[in-house]
Structure formats: structure tokens, C-alpha cells
Design an enzyme around this catalytic site. Structure first.
Site, PDB file in Angstrom:
ATOM      1  N   HIS A   1       5.482   6.326  -1.776  1.00 28.15           N
ATOM      2  CA  HIS A   1       6.228   5.142  -2.224  1.00 28.15           C
ATOM      3  C   HIS A   1       5.489   3.884  -1.784  1.00 28.15           C
ATOM      4  CE1 HIS A   1       7.583   5.643   1.950  1.00 28.15           C
ATOM      5  NE2 HIS A   1       7.751   4.328   1.938  1.00 28.15           N
TER       6      HIS A   1
ATOM      7  N   HIS B   1       0.851  -1.183   0.000  1.00 23.39           N
ATOM      8  CA  HIS B   1       0.000   0.000   0.000  1.00 23.39           C
ATOM      9  C   HIS B   1       0.894   1.243   0.000  1.00 23.39           C
ATOM     10  CE1 HIS B   1       1.011  -0.901   4.195  1.00 23.39           C
ATOM     11  NE2 HIS B   1       1.096   0.413   4.306  1.00 23.39           N
TER      12      HIS B   1
END
Length: 179
Positions: A124, A41
Site C-alpha cells: 500500500h 513510497h
């Protein structure tokens, strides 16, 4: 106490690409703990260990939170930080959406005693945590550095509970905030 964070879920296609890149990097002499692609995620805001009472207040405040949808591109793989790397991550381009969204979240959560982020938000996807670095990892990374994972539209933010176990984290969705 509940360990909680806000996140953006990835599409199945992007998660499949995470798995493919991990496979390409597994054959190095470095020792890594790989993130299960099904759990991958983009973390927006980590709340840490908070009381059940605070969690309920967070849910109440965040039920009023609104945000704009975003287009994100996941492309590129790098080590972070560059010196003494501890993480392998996939880069995310969001045209500043994450930074703006986290600032809005910080504004709502600060009165509850949840500190604002002090670091600049860098979107990220963590692919793995480096336990023992080896130069072969950097060499392998050069082969996937520009890898295109895919694009996705973000219209939901999820508040997640994280339970750490010896087999890895177990995530449970607490609430979803949609546009």
C-alpha cells in the site's frame, strides 16, 4: 542509531495522483497528517532503529540480494483498519511479488538478528495518518475509493534512512538494489 527501512519508490505520475486524491479528501472534518507526495513510497520492510554496525552488515548481506522485476498497479483508496481507522492508503496490486520479496529479505536478514515479519505483507501507499476521525472522511472516501493512480515497473529496492522531525520525516537513500 539509524531508523531504516526498505522501500519501492513511486513514479512521478503516481505521486501526482496521490497529491490529487489528498486534495479531494482535505475538505472533511477529520484531522489528518498528510504524507508529502514527494516522499510517498511502498514500504517493504521496516528495520526500526538499528546501530551503524548493524546497518553496515545489512548493506553487506543485501548487496547479494536478487529479486524478480514486478508490475504494480496502484488503484483504490481505503481506510485502515476498517474499524477505528488510523490510516488512509492507496491499494497496490503486485500479484504476490511483495510477499515473496519480503520473505526472501527476511531469510537473509534473520541471521543478523532482524526479526521476520509476522503479519501478511499488504502492499500500500500511505496517503495520510488519521489524528481525529470524523464520518465525513468516509463519505469523501466513497468519491475516490476506485481512483486509478497508475501502473509501474519495479526493478529497484531502496534502503532508506528516516530522520523524524517536527516538520515530518526526512529520507536519505542509503543503498539501491537493482535487478
Amino acid at each position: 542509531m539509524v531508523r531504516a527501512f526498505f522501500a519501492v519508490e513511486l513514479t512521478d505520475d503516481i505521486r501526482n495522483q496521490c497529491d490529487a486524491v489528498q486534495d479531494m479528501l482535505r475538505h472533511t472534518d477529520a484531522k489528518l497528517n498528510w504524507v508529502n507526495p514527494a516522499l510517498a513510497h511502498i514500504t517493504l520492510k521496516f528495520l526500526g532503529d538499528i546501530s551503524d554496525d548493524l546497518l553496515h552488515r545489512v548493506e553487506g548481506v543485501m548487496s547479494e540480494f536478487s529479486f524478480d522485476p514486478a508490475e504494480m498497479t496502484v488503484s483504490g483508496v481505503q481506510l485502515h483498519p476498517r474499524k477505528r481507522p488510523r490510516i488512509v492508503w492507496a491499494d497496490v496490486s503486485d500479484n504476490g511479488w511483495g510477499e515473496t520479496t519480503v520473505a526472501g529479505m527476511d531469510k537473509l536478514l534473520a541471521p543478523l538478528g532482524i526479526p521476520s515479519e509476522t503479519r501478511i505483507f499488504t502492499p500500500h501507499v500511505t496517503l495520510g495518518r488519521i489524528k481525529r476521525y470524523d464520518p465525513s472522511l468516509r463519505a469523501a472516501l466513497e468519491k475516490v475509493a476506485g481512483h486509478a493512480f497508475g501502473e509501474m515497473r519495479v526493478d529497484t529496492i531502496t534502503l532508506k534512512k528516516s530522520t523524524l522531525t517536527p516538520q515530518g520525516p526526512v529520507y536519505e537513500d542509503i543503498m539501491e538494489i537493482t535487478i
